[in-house]
Design a protein around this motif. Structure first.
Motif, PDB file in Angstrom:
ATOM      1  N   GLU A 181       0.820  -1.202   0.000  1.00  0.00           N
ATOM      2  CA  GLU A 181       0.000   0.000   0.000  1.00  0.00           C
ATOM      3  C   GLU A 181       0.858   1.258   0.000  1.00  0.00           C
ATOM      4  O   GLU A 181       2.025   1.241   0.401  1.00  0.00           O
ATOM      5  N   LEU A 182       0.240   2.345  -0.450  1.00  0.00           N
ATOM      6  CA  LEU A 182       0.834   3.674  -0.346  1.00  0.00           C
ATOM      7  C   LEU A 182       0.092   4.412   0.756  1.00  0.00           C
ATOM      8  O   LEU A 182      -1.116   4.251   0.918  1.00  0.00           O
ATOM      9  N   THR A 183       0.813   5.218   1.504  1.00  0.00           N
ATOM     10  CA  THR A 183       0.198   6.051   2.538  1.00  0.00           C
ATOM     11  C   THR A 183       0.069   7.463   1.990  1.00  0.00           C
ATOM     12  O   THR A 183       1.070   8.101   1.654  1.00  0.00           O
ATOM     13  N   VAL A 184      -1.159   7.941   1.883  1.00  0.00           N
ATOM     14  CA  VAL A 184      -1.420   9.286   1.355  1.00  0.00           C
ATOM     15  C   VAL A 184      -1.723  10.198   2.531  1.00  0.00           C
ATOM     16  O   VAL A 184      -2.624   9.924   3.329  1.00  0.00           O
ATOM     17  N   VAL A 185      -0.976  11.303   2.626  1.00  0.00           N
ATOM     18  CA  VAL A 185      -1.120  12.216   3.762  1.00  0.00           C
ATOM     19  C   VAL A 185      -1.489  13.611   3.280  1.00  0.00           C
ATOM     20  O   VAL A 185      -0.856  14.170   2.387  1.00  0.00           O
ATOM     21  N   TYR A 186      -2.544  14.172   3.883  1.00  0.00           N
ATOM     22  CA  TYR A 186      -2.914  15.571   3.630  1.00  0.00           C
ATOM     23  C   TYR A 186      -3.419  16.160   4.934  1.00  0.00           C
ATOM     24  O   TYR A 186      -4.501  15.821   5.412  1.00  0.00           O
ATOM     25  N   GLY A 187      -2.625  17.024   5.523  1.00  0.00           N
ATOM     26  CA  GLY A 187      -3.007  17.601   6.813  1.00  0.00           C
ATOM     27  C   GLY A 187      -3.197  16.499   7.840  1.00  0.00           C
ATOM     28  O   GLY A 187      -2.314  15.665   8.048  1.00  0.00           O
ATOM     29  N   ASP A 188      -4.380  16.437   8.463  1.00  0.00           N
ATOM     30  CA  ASP A 188      -4.672  15.409   9.466  1.00  0.00           C
ATOM     31  C   ASP A 188      -5.286  14.157   8.847  1.00  0.00           C
ATOM     32  O   ASP A 188      -5.634  13.215   9.554  1.00  0.00           O
ATOM     33  N   LYS A 192      -4.902   4.980   2.943  1.00  0.00           N
ATOM     34  CA  LYS A 192      -4.122   3.880   2.404  1.00  0.00           C
ATOM     35  C   LYS A 192      -4.700   3.544   1.033  1.00  0.00           C
ATOM     36  O   LYS A 192      -5.914   3.391   0.880  1.00  0.00           O
ATOM     37  N   VAL A 193      -3.834   3.467   0.026  1.00  0.00           N
ATOM     38  CA  VAL A 193      -4.275   3.088  -1.317  1.00  0.00           C
ATOM     39  C   VAL A 193      -3.335   2.010  -1.846  1.00  0.00           C
ATOM     40  O   VAL A 193      -2.184   1.902  -1.397  1.00  0.00           O
ATOM     41  N   PRO A 194      -3.801   1.186  -2.808  1.00  0.00           N
ATOM     42  CA  PRO A 194      -2.934   0.147  -3.372  1.00  0.00           C
ATOM     43  C   PRO A 194      -1.673   0.753  -3.979  1.00  0.00           C
ATOM     44  O   PRO A 194      -1.702   1.855  -4.538  1.00  0.00           O
ATOM     45  N   ALA A 195      -0.584   0.026  -3.867  1.00  0.00           N
ATOM     46  CA  ALA A 195       0.696   0.506  -4.398  1.00  0.00           C
ATOM     47  C   ALA A 195       0.644   0.698  -5.903  1.00  0.00           C
ATOM     48  O   ALA A 195       1.436   1.458  -6.464  1.00  0.00           O
ATOM     49  N   SER A 196      -0.320   0.043  -6.548  1.00  0.00           N
ATOM     50  CA  SER A 196      -0.429   0.141  -8.000  1.00  0.00           C
ATOM     51  C   SER A 196      -1.229   1.368  -8.453  1.00  0.00           C
ATOM     52  O   SER A 196      -1.396   1.602  -9.645  1.00  0.00           O
ATOM     53  N   THR A 197      -1.723   2.173  -7.487  1.00  0.00           N
ATOM     54  CA  THR A 197      -2.539   3.333  -7.829  1.00  0.00           C
ATOM     55  C   THR A 197      -1.759   4.326  -8.683  1.00  0.00           C
ATOM     56  O   THR A 197      -0.641   4.718  -8.338  1.00  0.00           O
ATOM     57  N   ASP A 198      -2.342   4.736  -9.795  1.00  0.00           N
ATOM     58  CA  ASP A 198      -1.711   5.718 -10.676  1.00  0.00           C
ATOM     59  C   ASP A 198      -1.724   7.085 -10.002  1.00  0.00           C
ATOM     60  O   ASP A 198      -2.753   7.518  -9.469  1.00  0.00           O
ATOM     61  N   ILE A 199      -0.592   7.790  -9.990  1.00  0.00           N
ATOM     62  CA  ILE A 199      -0.475   9.066  -9.288  1.00  0.00           C
ATOM     63  C   ILE A 199      -1.426  10.122  -9.848  1.00  0.00           C
ATOM     64  O   ILE A 199      -1.999  10.921  -9.109  1.00  0.00           O
ATOM     65  N   SER A 200      -1.630  10.090 -11.163  1.00  0.00           N
ATOM     66  CA  SER A 200      -2.538  11.072 -11.776  1.00  0.00           C
ATOM     67  C   SER A 200      -3.969  10.829 -11.313  1.00  0.00           C
ATOM     68  O   SER A 200      -4.717  11.768 -11.014  1.00  0.00           O
ATOM     69  N   GLU A 217       0.731  20.649  -4.239  1.00  0.00           N
ATOM     70  CA  GLU A 217       2.122  20.228  -4.278  1.00  0.00           C
ATOM     71  C   GLU A 217       2.150  18.785  -3.766  1.00  0.00           C
ATOM     72  O   GLU A 217       1.604  18.486  -2.698  1.00  0.00           O
ATOM     73  N   VAL A 218       2.739  17.893  -4.529  1.00  0.00           N
ATOM     74  CA  VAL A 218       2.756  16.475  -4.184  1.00  0.00           C
ATOM     75  C   VAL A 218       4.201  15.995  -4.047  1.00  0.00           C
ATOM     76  O   VAL A 218       5.002  16.147  -4.965  1.00  0.00           O
ATOM     77  N   VAL A 219       4.511  15.430  -2.887  1.00  0.00           N
ATOM     78  CA  VAL A 219       5.863  14.941  -2.625  1.00  0.00           C
ATOM     79  C   VAL A 219       5.784  13.455  -2.294  1.00  0.00           C
ATOM     80  O   VAL A 219       4.988  13.032  -1.454  1.00  0.00           O
ATOM     81  N   THR A 220       6.598  12.645  -2.972  1.00  0.00           N
ATOM     82  CA  THR A 220       6.628  11.204  -2.742  1.00  0.00           C
ATOM     83  C   THR A 220       7.935  10.815  -2.065  1.00  0.00           C
ATOM     84  O   THR A 220       9.024  11.149  -2.540  1.00  0.00           O
ATOM     85  N   GLU A 221       7.819  10.134  -0.924  1.00  0.00           N
ATOM     86  CA  GLU A 221       8.987   9.642  -0.196  1.00  0.00           C
ATOM     87  C   GLU A 221       8.726   8.174   0.128  1.00  0.00           C
ATOM     88  O   GLU A 221       7.909   7.864   1.002  1.00  0.00           O
ATOM     89  N   GLY A 222       9.405   7.289  -0.577  1.00  0.00           N
ATOM     90  CA  GLY A 222       9.174   5.866  -0.364  1.00  0.00           C
ATOM     91  C   GLY A 222       7.739   5.510  -0.709  1.00  0.00           C
ATOM     92  O   GLY A 222       7.270   5.779  -1.817  1.00  0.00           O
ATOM     93  N   ASN A 223       6.995   4.941   0.244  1.00  0.00           N
ATOM     94  CA  ASN A 223       5.598   4.581  -0.009  1.00  0.00           C
ATOM     95  C   ASN A 223       4.642   5.637   0.553  1.00  0.00           C
ATOM     96  O   ASN A 223       3.446   5.388   0.694  1.00  0.00           O
ATOM     97  N   GLN A 224       5.184   6.823   0.872  1.00  0.00           N
ATOM     98  CA  GLN A 224       4.352   7.906   1.402  1.00  0.00           C
ATOM     99  C   GLN A 224       4.210   9.022   0.368  1.00  0.00           C
ATOM    100  O   GLN A 224       5.189   9.472  -0.215  1.00  0.00           O
ATOM    101  N   ILE A 225       2.978   9.437   0.139  1.00  0.00           N
ATOM    102  CA  ILE A 225       2.701  10.536  -0.785  1.00  0.00           C
ATOM    103  C   ILE A 225       2.037  11.648   0.010  1.00  0.00           C
ATOM    104  O   ILE A 225       0.960  11.447   0.592  1.00  0.00           O
TER     105      ILE A 225
END
Length: 245
Positions: A181-188, A192-200, A217-225
């Motif tokens: 999974e990818l961890t998507v963070v925005y504020g609070d 969690k989304v599948p690792a295969s999720t297209d960024i667009s 502004e989108v920043v990707t660090e490892g599995n965190q977006i």
């Protein structure tokens, strides 16, 4: 984004930091007629209003307490109820056809069930596994299901249960899902989304749920977006006068 703290007598409000001062003056004058020619001082993020001596209404010791959800305002006791309803509806569109109850010097506003815009004050809590997010109460269930399925493909035919303001999603047994999974963070908010999720696709989905992220502004660090709203991004349609913490 840092809010502005607006102070007038015993009334303490917060408004978005990008609120135009002239718009704020007009809004305050609508709610407090004696502030039509008020003295306004700005110190950092604190904006203090003071009625000029001799202003009609400034000497009125009696006040009405106006309550809407967590918002509490003080207005002169001479305030016309019709004018108050109009002013409240301008600041809170969901109060256009509000239920208004007056008890003594207390005036309580309640948005009618199903009123479009009521989500400005009330939210739905959406739960899926370890993921919890907030969406406006006015969100249509079918739209929510579609959005969740876009972010979590295994929820395409999910079991959905609702209790009050809580909506819980459960993937049906045997539904194909991604272990990574990818961890998507925005504020609070953390998703969690599948690792295969297209960024667009993810950007589009986030912008649908959070309009201020249209040009995020989108920043990707490892599995965190991590999503961040650009400074000055429009996200407020009207001034929201809410009680300061």
């Amino acid at each position: 984004m840092t809010n502005l703290q607006v102070i007038y007598g015993d009334t303490n409000l917060t408004v978005p930091a990008n609120t135009d001062i002239n718009t704020l003056k007009a809004a305050m004058a609508e709610n407090f007629p004696e502030l039509k020619n008020a003295e306004v001082t700005v110190n950092g993020n604190v904006v203090k209003f003071t009625a000029k001596a001799g202003t009609k209404g400034a000497g009125n010791m009696e006040e009405l307490t106006v309550i809407y959800g967590d918002t509490t305002l003080k207005v002169p006791a001479s305030t016309d109820l019709g004018s108050l309803k109009v002013a409240m509806a301008e600041n809170f569109p969901e109060l256009k056809n509000a239920d208004v109850v007056t008890e003594g010097n207390e005036v309580r506003f309640t948005a009618k069930a199903g009123t479009k815009g009521a989500g400005d004050m009330e939210e739905l809590t959406v739960i899926y596994g370890d993921t919890t997010l907030k969406v406006p109460a006015s969100t249509e269930l079918n739209s929510l299901k579609a959005a969740m399925a876009e972010n979590f493909p295994e929820l395409k035919n999910a079991e959905v249960t609702q209790q009050g303001t809580e909506i819980r999603f459960t993937a049906k047994a045997g539904t194909k899902g991604s272990e990574e999974e990818l961890t998507v963070v925005y504020g609070d908010t953390t998703l969690k989304v599948p690792a295969s999720t297209d960024i667009s696709t993810l950007k589009v989905a986030m912008a649908e749920n959070f309009p201020e992220l249209k040009n995020a502004e989108v920043v990707t660090e490892g599995n965190q977006i991590r999503f961040s709203a650009k400074a000055g991004t429009k996200g407020y349609k009207t001034i929201k006068l809410t009680k300061a913490a």
